[in-house]
Design a protein around this motif. Structure first.
Motif, PDB file in Angstrom:
ATOM      1  N   VAL A  28       0.833  -1.210   0.000  1.00 35.69           N
ATOM      2  CA  VAL A  28       0.000   0.000   0.000  1.00 35.69           C
ATOM      3  C   VAL A  28       0.866   1.257   0.000  1.00 35.69           C
ATOM      4  N   ASP A  29       2.037   1.153   0.608  1.00 29.54           N
ATOM      5  CA  ASP A  29       2.915   2.318   0.645  1.00 29.54           C
ATOM      6  C   ASP A  29       3.905   2.295  -0.519  1.00 29.54           C
ATOM      7  N   GLY A  30       3.629   1.434  -1.508  1.00 26.50           N
ATOM      8  CA  GLY A  30       4.530   1.322  -2.652  1.00 26.50           C
ATOM      9  C   GLY A  30       4.708   2.629  -3.407  1.00 26.50           C
ATOM     10  N   PRO A  31       3.608   3.215  -3.918  1.00 30.61           N
ATOM     11  CA  PRO A  31       3.787   4.423  -4.736  1.00 30.61           C
ATOM     12  C   PRO A  31       4.569   5.525  -4.014  1.00 30.61           C
ATOM     13  N   GLU A  32       4.299   5.752  -2.743  1.00 37.08           N
ATOM     14  CA  GLU A  32       5.032   6.848  -2.091  1.00 37.08           C
ATOM     15  C   GLU A  32       6.489   6.485  -1.819  1.00 37.08           C
ATOM     16  N   LYS A  33       6.738   5.193  -1.620  1.00 35.24           N
ATOM     17  CA  LYS A  33       8.130   4.820  -1.341  1.00 35.24           C
ATOM     18  C   LYS A  33       8.988   4.725  -2.599  1.00 35.24           C
ATOM     19  N   VAL A  34       8.390   4.468  -3.760  1.00 37.51           N
ATOM     20  CA  VAL A  34       9.227   4.409  -4.971  1.00 37.51           C
ATOM     21  C   VAL A  34       9.330   5.761  -5.678  1.00 37.51           C
ATOM     22  N   THR A  35       8.598   6.735  -5.218  1.00 35.82           N
ATOM     23  CA  THR A  35       8.685   8.055  -5.860  1.00 35.82           C
ATOM     24  C   THR A  35       9.422   9.066  -4.993  1.00 35.82           C
ATOM     25  N   GLY A  36       9.832   8.663  -3.804  1.00 37.45           N
ATOM     26  CA  GLY A  36      10.533   9.596  -2.924  1.00 37.45           C
ATOM     27  C   GLY A  36       9.603  10.490  -2.136  1.00 37.45           C
ATOM     28  N   LYS A  37       8.291  10.220  -2.209  1.00 36.38           N
ATOM     29  CA  LYS A  37       7.343  11.078  -1.484  1.00 36.38           C
ATOM     30  C   LYS A  37       7.202  10.695  -0.018  1.00 36.38           C
ATOM     31  N   ALA A  38       7.512   9.461   0.328  1.00 36.63           N
ATOM     32  CA  ALA A  38       7.369   9.029   1.723  1.00 36.63           C
ATOM     33  C   ALA A  38       8.251   9.913   2.600  1.00 36.63           C
ATOM     34  N   ARG A  39       7.676  10.422   3.673  1.00 39.04           N
ATOM     35  CA  ARG A  39       8.456  11.312   4.534  1.00 39.04           C
ATOM     36  C   ARG A  39       8.934  10.566   5.762  1.00 39.04           C
ATOM     37  N   TYR A  40      10.189  10.197   5.753  1.00 38.98           N
ATOM     38  CA  TYR A  40      10.820   9.583   6.917  1.00 38.98           C
ATOM     39  C   TYR A  40      11.141  10.697   7.905  1.00 38.98           C
ATOM     40  N   THR A  41      11.571  10.322   9.097  1.00 40.19           N
ATOM     41  CA  THR A  41      11.806  11.348  10.112  1.00 40.19           C
ATOM     42  C   THR A  41      12.752  12.442   9.628  1.00 40.19           C
ATOM     43  N   ARG A  53       2.422   8.170 -14.571  1.00 39.91           N
ATOM     44  CA  ARG A  53       2.838   6.767 -14.612  1.00 39.91           C
ATOM     45  C   ARG A  53       4.221   6.566 -14.015  1.00 39.91           C
ATOM     46  N   LEU A  54       4.337   5.469 -13.248  1.00 41.47           N
ATOM     47  CA  LEU A  54       5.629   5.118 -12.682  1.00 41.47           C
ATOM     48  C   LEU A  54       6.547   4.591 -13.783  1.00 41.47           C
ATOM     49  N   HIS A  55       7.827   4.796 -13.611  1.00 42.33           N
ATOM     50  CA  HIS A  55       8.827   4.147 -14.458  1.00 42.33           C
ATOM     51  C   HIS A  55       8.691   2.633 -14.245  1.00 42.33           C
ATOM     52  N   PRO A  56       8.908   1.835 -15.279  1.00 41.35           N
ATOM     53  CA  PRO A  56       8.747   0.378 -15.104  1.00 41.35           C
ATOM     54  C   PRO A  56       9.534  -0.180 -13.924  1.00 41.35           C
ATOM     55  N   VAL A  57      10.675   0.385 -13.639  1.00 43.27           N
ATOM     56  CA  VAL A  57      11.469  -0.164 -12.534  1.00 43.27           C
ATOM     57  C   VAL A  57      10.807   0.176 -11.194  1.00 43.27           C
ATOM     58  N   GLN A  58      10.141   1.316 -11.126  1.00 42.18           N
ATOM     59  CA  GLN A  58       9.401   1.660  -9.893  1.00 42.18           C
ATOM     60  C   GLN A  58       8.227   0.690  -9.699  1.00 42.18           C
ATOM     61  N   GLN A  59       7.503   0.462 -10.786  1.00 40.27           N
ATOM     62  CA  GLN A  59       6.358  -0.450 -10.701  1.00 40.27           C
ATOM     63  C   GLN A  59       6.827  -1.853 -10.330  1.00 40.27           C
ATOM     64  N   ALA A  60       7.941  -2.270 -10.929  1.00 42.59           N
ATOM     65  CA  ALA A  60       8.451  -3.619 -10.662  1.00 42.59           C
ATOM     66  C   ALA A  60       8.875  -3.777  -9.198  1.00 42.59           C
ATOM     67  N   PHE A  61       9.443  -2.737  -8.616  1.00 43.33           N
ATOM     68  CA  PHE A  61       9.831  -2.814  -7.202  1.00 43.33           C
ATOM     69  C   PHE A  61       8.585  -3.002  -6.317  1.00 43.33           C
ATOM     70  N   ILE A  62       7.466  -2.425  -6.709  1.00 47.09           N
ATOM     71  CA  ILE A  62       6.223  -2.628  -5.941  1.00 47.09           C
ATOM     72  C   ILE A  62       5.691  -4.048  -6.173  1.00 47.09           C
ATOM     73  N   ASP A  63       5.654  -4.445  -7.423  1.00 47.02           N
ATOM     74  CA  ASP A  63       5.023  -5.726  -7.757  1.00 47.02           C
ATOM     75  C   ASP A  63       5.835  -6.931  -7.276  1.00 47.02           C
ATOM     76  N   HIS A  64       7.133  -6.752  -7.131  1.00 46.93           N
ATOM     77  CA  HIS A  64       7.987  -7.905  -6.825  1.00 46.93           C
ATOM     78  C   HIS A  64       8.720  -7.790  -5.503  1.00 46.93           C
ATOM     79  N   GLY A  65       8.288  -6.863  -4.663  1.00 44.97           N
ATOM     80  CA  GLY A  65       8.890  -6.786  -3.331  1.00 44.97           C
ATOM     81  C   GLY A  65      10.332  -6.308  -3.341  1.00 44.97           C
ATOM     82  N   GLY A  66      10.659  -5.409  -4.265  1.00 45.07           N
ATOM     83  CA  GLY A  66      12.022  -4.899  -4.347  1.00 45.07           C
ATOM     84  C   GLY A  66      12.403  -3.944  -3.233  1.00 45.07           C
ATOM     85  N   PHE A  67      11.439  -3.583  -2.412  1.00 42.70           N
ATOM     86  CA  PHE A  67      11.770  -2.751  -1.255  1.00 42.70           C
ATOM     87  C   PHE A  67      10.990  -3.259  -0.053  1.00 42.70           C
TER      88      PHE A  67
END
Lengths: 751, 166
Positions: A15-28, B84-98
């Motif tokens: 659920v927190d994927g989009p904010e964590k992969v875009t740099g929007k998540a605000r850590y401390t 739209r997310l870059h494919p690598v961003q989407q892939a990190f969500i879909d495959h537990g890359g973080f």
């Protein structure tokens, strides 16, 4: 299992994927309040010394400096997670290199650093002790005059004033057990100082508003406990304190303390500005709260039939200068309780001692004490088997726990899957096949772990548009807790997960939450969400039944609608339910509190096996492959679940073969991540995981826990594989090429 | 001593006056408010602060802001389109890359640069390229899986208006 479920068991993205992969998540560290200033701490360069004089005038005079504090500017309180033995700033005496002596607030970090250089401290050296075994000698320098007098200090009789805590566990009659023994084996193992290795250093921001309310942002995984502890540290009532939850940039046990939050508060009070403190990684490695080094001696009696009849275990943990970072009432490490391993041992006595030394204070690290103890237990197991002339697997099989057996603490077990877990791992590593070439060996090791307990709360509301909002105050240390909660609610209400928004509250949202740790979140936060969803389902059905004029029993939820079981034509969307409830004045807003105070008889077993190749010329150990098999409950999210297994295993591997905070006379020599090596992407071997799902856990949908399950056995699996490969036994972690090389040299002949 | 620095960050022109000692990471985070770039080790080992400078990977904790004068910087905030997310961003969500996500901005920037350079990397190429980005949560298996998956998705065009259709 997932076949019978709607969304539990499905690989849903975070659920927190989009904010964590875009740099929007605000850590401390990303919380930037208007007008905030930077705090920095001056640390002791000496391991044990009297503070004769602190001179701050020059630092105060530096333009851009807003406050300089020493212990005399603070109330005379001691702090800690359980036992209060640590000053916020050293008062009269420092006890380790890195202890905070003064603090500065300045307009920018560069000025704060410069101001620290201008503070003059005069010290007078005191004799110091660094080795925990030496610290227990009669003549050893004493760090704390009367540890038992500290608030919340455990009250067992201490054999020495340098004992932080001593914890005993006893089952059966050990003397009688040893009298039955045919052979007795004793081995001692040592493990190193190791950092949790989270990549987000400790960070905090504290602001005091006009009403005197203290607002805290911090990378802390136990915000409610933090509120209590900060209330004590600041001498304020708890209502004056609000802790905001932020994403946590890795925890692994290390992010539960107060760390710099009290200083942020006192600097904020002194400056009238919000204060931010972020530790550098060097400060983390000098003064974080890393994993305790250990010296563990196991003594085991074995009968003629190869069954273990008695064991004593003595663990000495180097606690460092303060006990303040250990959160449990025993102020000890419960990993030591695992001295029986996965074996039926009718008579067992465990003694675990945490010792004061003039070293970095140690704290909790993923499965506290357990990787240390399991390395000892599972190496010892192979060493005994070897001396008995038994195959290590056969020796294990004769002694494995089964249903109804008792642990050292007396707790009986059920749903024991020790054998199944062992069999699965052996099959995966092709144990029965011959080694492909000389100097290749295989080793196996096992552990099991209880499912965490504690308290959590949930509020769940049906919104007007038929969507749902779940409010939780369980922190997410990165494990995917909020996605798990979303799936549990979605499953219970048969609503697509994307209809559920998970909102993260603060410490005003609920009375309490035990926080993340001890493998509890899926169990307790999951159950709170499950119970809230179950109650909401009842209320939704009731409203719909009235509207549809059908009995409640004939209705079910499906695809965000309430439908009649037989006749699908009668149905109501959740949006319509929400509207009719509002019109009828019925609240579709529920709260649930879940609290588990005693451990389930069900645990999770894990077997890990390694295949390694030793270079006889250099001692270099190459891990050719790893396998692990886990006996788990219902898997709620397979991505997150597997992520815990893989991350824990590689952390365990790092601990086993590479990580070490080397210290010399209390001075850490590995003060950056270039010197303190943690595994990188090229260090990971091929991995096979076998999941044995057994829907028997106390969590929602019979889930168990997984967060700490995979970190412990891997060290002994590798050490056992090295022995199998080249005949040398390494009993001291980390298992480095140097140790293998010199052991091979001592041994002389190749195997 | 302060100096004016003109740079293009994620396609946008910026101008800031910074002390000459200011690091690029602090300039991005505190002068420009782009807190997506994270500081981990501060010595160029962990890769959390990875950004692209004229398309090349740098550790922004080891780079002075003045060094970026007149150059283009890409941070994690610049990887996605608005929609739209870059494919690598989407892939990190879909495959537990973080998991915790603190190393993720650096991982993603490095992985994007990898895929720009080698659109279909082998596992060894992924490991060689990504070894400067530490992750403590995942054990790396799912990062590799995510990058492989992103490589299998169509890559976006480099121009801002023309990202590839998926």
């Amino acid at each position: 299992m997932s076949d019978t479920h709607f969304v539990v068991g499905k690989p849903i993205g975070r659920v927190d994927g989009p904010e964590k992969v875009t740099g929007k998540a605000r850590y401390t560290a990303d919380v930037l309040l208007p007008g905030f200033v930077w705090g920095k701490a001056l640390r002791s360069p000496l391991p044990h010394a009297k503070i004769v004089r602190v001179e701050t005038a020059k630092a105060k005079a530096l333009p851009g400096v807003l406050a300089v504090l020493t212990a005399k500017d603070l109330p005379n309180v001691l702090v800690g997670r359980r036992m209060f033995d640590m000053p916020i700033l050293a008062r009269d005496r420092v006890r380790f290199i890195g202890e905070k002596v003064a603090a500065v607030a300045a307009e920018n970090p560069e000025t704060a650093e410069e101001a620290l250089q201008l503070i003059e401290v005069e010290y007078e050296d005191l004799p110091a002790v660094f080795d925990p075994v030496e610290a227990l000698r009669e003549s050893a320098p004493i760090l704390h005059e009367d540890p038992a007098a500290y608030a919340f200090a455990p009250q067992e009789t201490r054999p020495h004033r340098n004992v932080q805590s001593i914890h005993h566990t006893l089952l059966g009659d050990v003397d009688a057990g040893f009298r039955e023994a045919d052979r007795i084996f004793e081995h001692t193992f040592t493990t190193q100082l190791a950092h949790q290795g989270y990549l987000e250093p400790h960070a905090g921001m504290v602001a005091i508003d006009n009403a005197g309310r203290v607002q805290i942002w911090t990378s802390n995984k136990m915000p409610f406990r933090l509120k209590e502890l900060i209330a004590h540290a600041t001498q304020l009532p708890q209502e004056k304190i609000l802790v905001n939850l932020t994403p946590i940039g890795g925890d692994f046990g290390g992010k539960g303390s107060l760390m710099d939050i009290p200083l942020c508060y006192f600097l904020a009070r002194a400056t009238g500005r919000p204060v931010k403190m972020v530790m550098s990684y060097t400060e983390e490695l000098m003064a974080g709260n890393p994993r305790h080094p250990s010296v563990i001696t196991l003594r085991t009696g074995v009968g003629r039939d190869g069954r273990i009849v008695a064991r004593t275990a003595r663990a000495i943990f180097n606690g460092g200068a303060y006990a303040a970072f250990k959160p449990v009432p025993t102020v000890n490490l419960h990993g030591a309780d695992q001295a029986g391993g996965v074996y039926r041992i009718p008579n067992i006595a465990i003694e675990s001692i945490c010792v004061y030394t003039n070293s970095i204070p140690c704290g909790h690290a993923r499965a506290p004490g357990e990787p240390q103890m399991i390395f000892a237990v599972e190496s010892h197991t192979d060493m005994i088997a070897h001396d008995l002339g038994l195959d290590p697997v056969e020796f294990r099989r004769r002694n494995l726990l089964t249903d109804g057996d008792r642990l050292a603490n007396g707790r009986p077990l059920s749903h024991v899957k020790a054998k199944e877990s062992l069999d699965a791992a052996l099959e995966a590593i092709e144990w029965s096949l011959p080694r492909p070439r000389p100097f290749v060996g295989r080793g196996v090791a096992m552990s099991h772990r209880a499912i965490g307990i504690g308290e959590s709360n949930a509020k769940l509301r049906l919104e007007e548009d038929g969507s749902l909002t779940l409010l939780t105050a369980a922190p997410d240390t990165g494990t995917g807790a909020y996605t798990m909660l979303q799936q549990v609610v979605a499953e219970t209400l048969r609503v697509p997960p994307d209809k559920i928004t998970v909102k993260v509250g603060d410490t005003d949202s609920f009375e309490n939450d035990s926080g993340a740790g001890g493998s509890r979140v899926t169990h307790v936060a999951g159950q709170a969400a499950f119970q809230a969803a179950t109650e909401l389902r009842k209320r939704i059905t009731k409203v719909a039944a009235r509207f549809l004029e059908l009995p409640e029993e004939e209705l079910e939820l499906r695809e965000a609608r309430v439908v009649a079981k037989g006749d699908r034509s009668a149905s109501l969307s959740l949006a319509e339910v929400s509207r009719s409830a509002r019109e009828a004045g019925v609240a579709l807003d529920v709260s649930a509190r879940y609290s588990a105070t005693s451990f389930s008889s069900v645990t999770s077993f894990c077997t890990q096996a390694a295949e390694v190749e030793v270079d006889p010329e250099t001692g270099q150990v190459k891990i050719l492959r790893l396998v692990n098999s886990h006996d788990v409950g219902t898997v709620i999210n397979p991505i997150g679940h597997q992520g815990q297994i893989e991350g824990g295993l590689i952390q365990g591997m790092g601990f086993a073969v590479m990580e070490e905070m080397r210290a010399s006379d209390g001075r850490i020599e590995t003060l950056n991540l270039g010197d303190y090596k943690i595994p990188n992407i090229k260090d990971i071997p091929p991995l096979t995981t076998v999941i044995l799902e057994d829907a028997a856990g106390p969590g929602p949908y019979q889930a168990k826990s997984i967060g700490e399950g995979s970190i412990s056995p891997v060290g002994a699996a590798i050490a056992n594989a090295v022995f199998d490969a080249c005949g040398v036994r390494i009993t001291d972690l980390p298992l480095t090429a140097e140790k293998v090389f010199f052991a091979l040299k001592r041994k002389g002949t190749p195997p | 001593m302060t100096q004016r620095v003109r740079l293009v960050v994620n396609g946008k022109k910026c101008e800031v006056a910074v002390p000459t000692t200011r690091r690029l990471i602090d300039c991005l985070r505190y002068d420009l408010g782009l807190t997506g770039t994270k500081e981990g080790c501060a010595v160029g080992v962990c890769g959390a602060c990875t950004v692209l400078l004229d398309g090349k990977i740098v550790s922004s904790c080891l780079t002075l802001a003045v060094f970026a004068d007149g150059r283009e910087v890409t941070t994690v905030e610049g990887l996605a389109d608005d929609a739209r997310l870059h494919p690598v961003q989407q892939a990190f969500i879909d495959h537990g890359g973080f998991q915790c996500g603190i190393c993720t901005p650096g991982q993603l920037v490095a992985a994007k640069a990898l895929l720009d350079e080698i659109p279909h990397p082998t596992e060894d190429e992924i490991k060689d390229w990504m070894m400067g980005n530490l992750c403590r949560c995942t054990g790396y298996y799912k990062i590799i899986e995510s990058i492989k998956q992103a490589a299998a998705s169509p890559l976006p065009a480099l121009s801002p208006e023309g990202r590839g259709e998926q």
